[in-house]
Structures are given as C-alpha cells and as structure tokens.
Design a protein around this motif. Sequence first.
Motif, PDB file in Angstrom:
ATOM      1  N   LEU A 297      14.559  29.776 -46.851  1.00 49.66           N
ATOM      2  CA  LEU A 297      14.384  30.958 -46.017  1.00 49.66           C
ATOM      3  C   LEU A 297      13.685  30.594 -44.709  1.00 49.66           C
ATOM      4  CD1 LEU A 297      14.513  34.017 -45.566  1.00 49.66           C
ATOM      5  CD2 LEU A 297      12.380  34.234 -46.872  1.00 49.66           C
ATOM      6  N   ALA A 298      12.641  29.776 -44.798  1.00 47.47           N
ATOM      7  CA  ALA A 298      11.915  29.353 -43.593  1.00 47.47           C
ATOM      8  C   ALA A 298      12.825  28.561 -42.662  1.00 47.47           C
ATOM      9  CB  ALA A 298      10.694  28.521 -43.981  1.00 47.47           C
ATOM     10  N   GLU A 299      13.643  27.689 -43.223  1.00 48.12           N
ATOM     11  CA  GLU A 299      14.544  26.886 -42.394  1.00 48.12           C
ATOM     12  C   GLU A 299      15.587  27.756 -41.710  1.00 48.12           C
ATOM     13  OE1 GLU A 299      16.029  24.044 -45.171  1.00 48.12           O
ATOM     14  OE2 GLU A 299      14.275  22.704 -44.990  1.00 48.12           O
ATOM     15  N   ARG A 300      16.105  28.752 -42.414  1.00 46.07           N
ATOM     16  CA  ARG A 300      17.093  29.645 -41.800  1.00 46.07           C
ATOM     17  C   ARG A 300      16.437  30.485 -40.696  1.00 46.07           C
ATOM     18  NH1 ARG A 300      22.030  32.414 -43.018  1.00 46.07           N
ATOM     19  NH2 ARG A 300      22.479  33.577 -41.091  1.00 46.07           N
ATOM     20  N   MET A 301      15.225  30.943 -40.938  1.00 41.95           N
ATOM     21  CA  MET A 301      14.528  31.692 -39.894  1.00 41.95           C
ATOM     22  C   MET A 301      14.251  30.813 -38.680  1.00 41.95           C
ATOM     23  SD  MET A 301      11.966  34.337 -41.828  1.00 41.95           S
ATOM     24  CE  MET A 301      11.428  34.949 -40.243  1.00 41.95           C
ATOM     25  N   ASP A 302      13.913  29.551 -38.930  1.00 38.28           N
ATOM     26  CA  ASP A 302      13.714  28.631 -37.807  1.00 38.28           C
ATOM     27  C   ASP A 302      14.975  28.508 -36.967  1.00 38.28           C
ATOM     28  OD1 ASP A 302      11.126  28.168 -38.544  1.00 38.28           O
ATOM     29  OD2 ASP A 302      11.482  26.207 -39.436  1.00 38.28           O
TER      30      ASP A 302
END
Length: 380
Positions: A297-302
């Motif tokens: 999720l963090a990587e997609r938000m990045d």
Amino acid sequence: MREEFDEIRPYEAGEMKQAFDDLLNDRQFQMILKGFTPWLPKSMRNALLRLAFTGIKTPLDFQKRFMKPVVNYIIRKHTDGCSFQDSSIAAYDKSQRYTFVSNHRDIVLDSAFLDVKLVEAGYPTTVEIGIGDNLLIYPWIKRLVRMNKAFTVRRGLSLRETLAASQLMSRYIHYAVTQKKENIWIAQREGRAKDSSDHTQDAVLKMLAMGGDLKELNIVPLTISYEFDPCDYLKAQEFQQKRDNPAFKKSRQDDLDNMKTGIFGYKGRVVYRPAAPINTWIDDLSELPKTEWFKALAERMDREIHRGYELYPCNYIALDELNGNQANAAHYTDADVKRFNQYLAGQMAKINLPNKDEAFLRERMLTMYANPVRNLMAAQ
C-alpha cells in the motif's frame, strides 16, 4: 464530543471564545502582536481583534475570518502562485470527507495552502491537521493551532506510550471523518524528508488502520511541489552538522527558525496535485498476505504521489549537474541555469557554520532538487 479525545482534539464551538480570551491574555502572544503593529497601544490592538472576532463560533469561522487572509497574503508575497493543477479535486463528491496524505514540504503551510484551495474549490469545510507536540513549545502556539483545527501528535514517548497514543489518534481521525464530518490532512511520514525523496512510512498507514477500516477515511494521496524550498539551506546545514557530529540534535529554537523561514521564505511556484482516492484501487491488494499488505500500500501511494510532481527547470538542472551531463537540457534554458545558480549562491551564503563545507552543502541542496525528478522517472 467523546471525552477520550480531550487531550488531543481541536477546540469545539463552545470553547472558542474562552480560547480567544486566553490568547489575548498571553504575554508572549502580545509581544508577537506588538511586533506586527508597534504603533498601536495594547488596548487598541485587543479592541480591534475582539471586534474582528465578533460572530466567530467555530474553528472554521476562525480560519475563514483570520487565517484565510493571512495565507492569501503569504501566497501573494512569498510565492509566484499556488494552485491545484488537476481537475480531479473538483470532481470529488463534496458531500464526502477525505483524508489527504501528502508529502511534507512545510511545517505550517502544507495544510494552510490546502485549506484555502479547498474553500476556493467549493468544499464546505477545510482540514483538521496533525501537528507534533514538539512544535507546541509555548501555550499561545498550542491555543492558536487548536483554534485552527489542529489535533496533537505526541512525540518522544516510550514504545508502549507511542502505541497507546497512536491508537488514540487513529480512533480520533476515524471519528473526525465519519462523525464530525471533517477532512483530515496528515503527512506521509514523521517529519519532512530532508533530501526531498518522499516515501510513505508503513507506520503512518498502520496507525490510520488502528481505528477502523481504511476505506472509511477516503484517503487521497496528495503531491505538493515547491519550485524553491526556503528551508533548503537549513536542511543542508543540518546534514553537515549531523555528519560532523552524529549526536547533533536540533533545538526548539531551530524548529522555530524552520517554521519562520518556511512561512516567509520565497517558494516560487507551488502546485498541489491530488490523485484518485485509494478506494478506487485498494481492493487490487486484497490477495496479498497481511505481512506484505501495508508495504504494498505504501509503495502504491508513493507511485501516486511521485507521479503528481510538478517539475521545474531547477529540478532538471540539479539532476544534470549531479550526473555531470545535460541529459535533461530540453527542460531548461541558459537563463534558468543562471537564475538557479544565483539562487543557490544566495542560500549557501545564509549557512553559518565554522567549518563550512561548500562542496558538501551544494551537493546536498542539489540532491533535494534532483530527487523529485528521479522519483517521477521511476514511477513512470
């Protein structure tokens, strides 16, 4: 209002008048006011402020009456314009509330600029913001930010206390969005990315999930792009101080200097670009094991935040200088190079260190401007 949130929440409607009276009775706050209007006697200043406060019942009233004109003045005086550059924000359902999770460029203005732009876009309310208690070093600052829709993020706690504080804050954020019908702004990480390479901390997302389903928060990845960061020289200075003394820690005065410089320093063009809410794609991650879910999720938000960067000539110039080539020369002119070099020289001159390492400091500042280009290229 649930009593469990009393220690961290903003002021409510019935508390605003008392908070305002306490603010005017604060000696340090009066000294700040005197600095702005030294020609006015204290009694006249207070009388004018009380008159201006007439009719204010809620923090939103306070923002529109006092803070919006101040923020618009800062935009006029210290930027070359601040805008939303994507029509998606206008297409959002304005009856819904959103949690804006953004990269972090300025301690005070990230949310303040957003407030003004939401009001201009026709939204019925602004954002409540999380602000670290390390910045609330005087009672008047704490009162003022609570009047301005801020809730407190507690810092410097033990592991056990941090967990309890995170759970409380998460419950409050869910409560604010679903029950109070407020928007929220929160940074994607604790503190600013000193090198402007913005990455979402898993811990922030895990904190948001403690209080309930992330979907009910309507999370919007938001990208903030400054042409020039007025605190760049302070960040570079801190890099050298930590390099030369690994035990170096900023003082409270350093934090105040950063706040002042960020507000009143020149920022050039400022662009806010929201992505689609994560509810439009979060189900794509549903098959992942729980141990991998928050990281994904963090990587997609990045990627969403990095795709939203507004890049300026200085960003490309910085990357080419670091790489020793002109691979991105199509994005800037000789005049742009001259202007950026003059800007960097001016910022470098502000650094006051006894053993000033010019080459290191310049490399640190160039890296700050180059990293958004690197991240956008990787995201694409």
